[in-house]
Design a protein around this motif. Structure first.
Motif, short mmCIF file in Angstrom:
data_model
loop_
_atom_site.label_atom_id
_atom_site.label_comp_id
_atom_site.label_asym_id
_atom_site.label_seq_id
_atom_site.Cartn_x
_atom_site.Cartn_y
_atom_site.Cartn_z
N TYR A 80 -19.22 -54.31 21.67
CA TYR A 80 -17.82 -54.65 21.38
C TYR A 80 -16.97 -53.40 21.14
CZ TYR A 80 -13.71 -56.25 18.83
OH TYR A 80 -12.42 -56.45 18.41
N TRP A 81 -17.45 -52.51 20.28
CA TRP A 81 -16.65 -51.35 19.92
C TRP A 81 -16.56 -50.34 21.06
CZ3 TRP A 81 -13.09 -51.69 16.58
CH2 TRP A 81 -13.24 -52.52 15.46
N PHE A 82 -17.57 -50.28 21.92
CA PHE A 82 -17.45 -49.43 23.11
C PHE A 82 -16.35 -49.95 24.01
CE2 PHE A 82 -18.80 -48.46 27.55
CZ PHE A 82 -18.55 -47.09 27.50
N ALA A 83 -16.25 -51.26 24.14
CA ALA A 83 -15.16 -51.84 24.94
C ALA A 83 -13.81 -51.51 24.33
CB ALA A 83 -15.35 -53.35 25.05
N VAL A 84 -13.71 -51.56 23.00
CA VAL A 84 -12.45 -51.23 22.34
C VAL A 84 -12.07 -49.77 22.59
CG1 VAL A 84 -11.28 -50.99 20.11
CG2 VAL A 84 -12.68 -53.00 20.57
N VAL A 85 -13.05 -48.88 22.51
CA VAL A 85 -12.80 -47.46 22.76
C VAL A 85 -12.26 -47.25 24.16
CG1 VAL A 85 -13.91 -45.22 23.10
CG2 VAL A 85 -14.40 -46.55 21.05
N MET A 86 -12.87 -47.89 25.15
CA MET A 86 -12.43 -47.71 26.53
C MET A 86 -11.06 -48.35 26.77
SD MET A 86 -14.58 -45.70 27.51
CE MET A 86 -13.49 -45.45 28.92
N VAL A 87 -10.79 -49.45 26.10
CA VAL A 87 -9.45 -50.03 26.18
C VAL A 87 -8.43 -49.05 25.60
CG1 VAL A 87 -7.94 -51.84 25.27
CG2 VAL A 87 -10.16 -52.43 26.19
#
Length: 276
Positions: A80-87
């Protein structure tokens, strides 16, 4: 302590279906850190390589991150947090492309992204009849959620650049302004003047320019009103803190729950009384 979306999710199968983390104080800390890291990472990549290449690589990484997140059957902290970082990284680039690449003023891009956010939220609500993140499960609700998150990052980037550069406030003053602004929905929610869902998304948007303003202040040269530490080192430092906090959450989430206390047998008099 939870903030805004305060309903504690029950344990059991329904909890595993929800694809977003509980909204605690640590959630907001990591969220702000991802916004700052995304800002400086975007600037660093745009200077380390040709901007079109940087945007292309960030977009590919975003697609991979969101694909892994959406395909996961349950919430996974690191995913989840990797997706947030890339967003965060790509959302920053999207806002910068409009200004740097196309010459669109920050005021116009801020309004445009605000309208886009309103459209996404309206469509989401019409489709699902709620905007609560506690209903974000696999499928259509999750797609609406990530579309909203992506637009909030772009909107926050444009708004932060508008105050820091467009209005001439500088990065540090902008950071303090947004730090004060994020207290408004918190107070409105605590006093019952704003619902939990509205307070959550208002704060979610504000975290973007809040984190980005302080990260920019650390990274940009002294001549531009910053500390001059460099966008690369600032990105690395903020990333390390994010990794440490996400690892902490992952370990805590994976730790087995304490076994329930054994029932104390009733004394003979109490048992007799209950039998009667």
């Amino acid at each position: 302590m939870t903030i805004y979306e305060t309903t504690r999710r029950p344990l059991g199968p329904a909890t595993l279906a929800v694809k977003v983390p509980p909204v605690t104080a640590l959630f907001w800390v990591i969220k702000v850190l991802t916004t700052g890291m995304g800002e400086t990472a975007s600037d660093f990549l745009a200077r380390a390589m040709a901007p079109p290449v940087a945007v292309g690589l960030a977009f590919c990484a975003l697609v991979v991150a969101l694909t892994v997140q959406v395909r996961a059957r349950r919430f996974r902290t690191a995913v989840y947090w990797f997706a947030v970082v890339m967003v965060s990284v790509f959302g920053t680039m999207a806002a910068d492309v409009l200004h740097v690449g196309l010459g669109i003023p920050y005021a116009i891009s801020t309004v445009a992204f605000a309208i886009a956010l309103a459209v996404v939220l309206i469509v989401w609500y019409v489709s699902e009849r709620t905007l609560s993140i506690h209903t974000v499960t696999r499928g259509r609700p999750e797609l609406f959620y990530w579309a909203t998150v992506l637009v909030t990052f772009a909107l926050g980037t444009a708004a932060g650049d508008l105050t820091a550069a467009g209005l001439g406030w500088g990065y540090l003053l902008s950071g303090f302004v947004f730090a004060a602004a994020i207290a408004v929905p918190a107070l409105a929610y605590r006093t019952g003047r704003l619902g939990a869902v509205a307070a959550f998304w208002t704060a979610y948007v504000i975290t973007r320019p809040l984190g980005a303003s302080f990260a920019d202040w650390m990274g940009v040269p002294v001549a531009r009103g910053g500390l001059g530490w460099g966008t690369g080192p600032v990105t690395a430092a903020w990333a390390l803190v994010i990794v440490a906090l996400v690892a902490f959450l992952s370990v805590r989430r994976a730790a087995p729950a304490s076994p329930p206390a054994a029932a104390v047998p009733a004394s003979p008099p109490a048992a007799a009384a209950s039998a009667n």
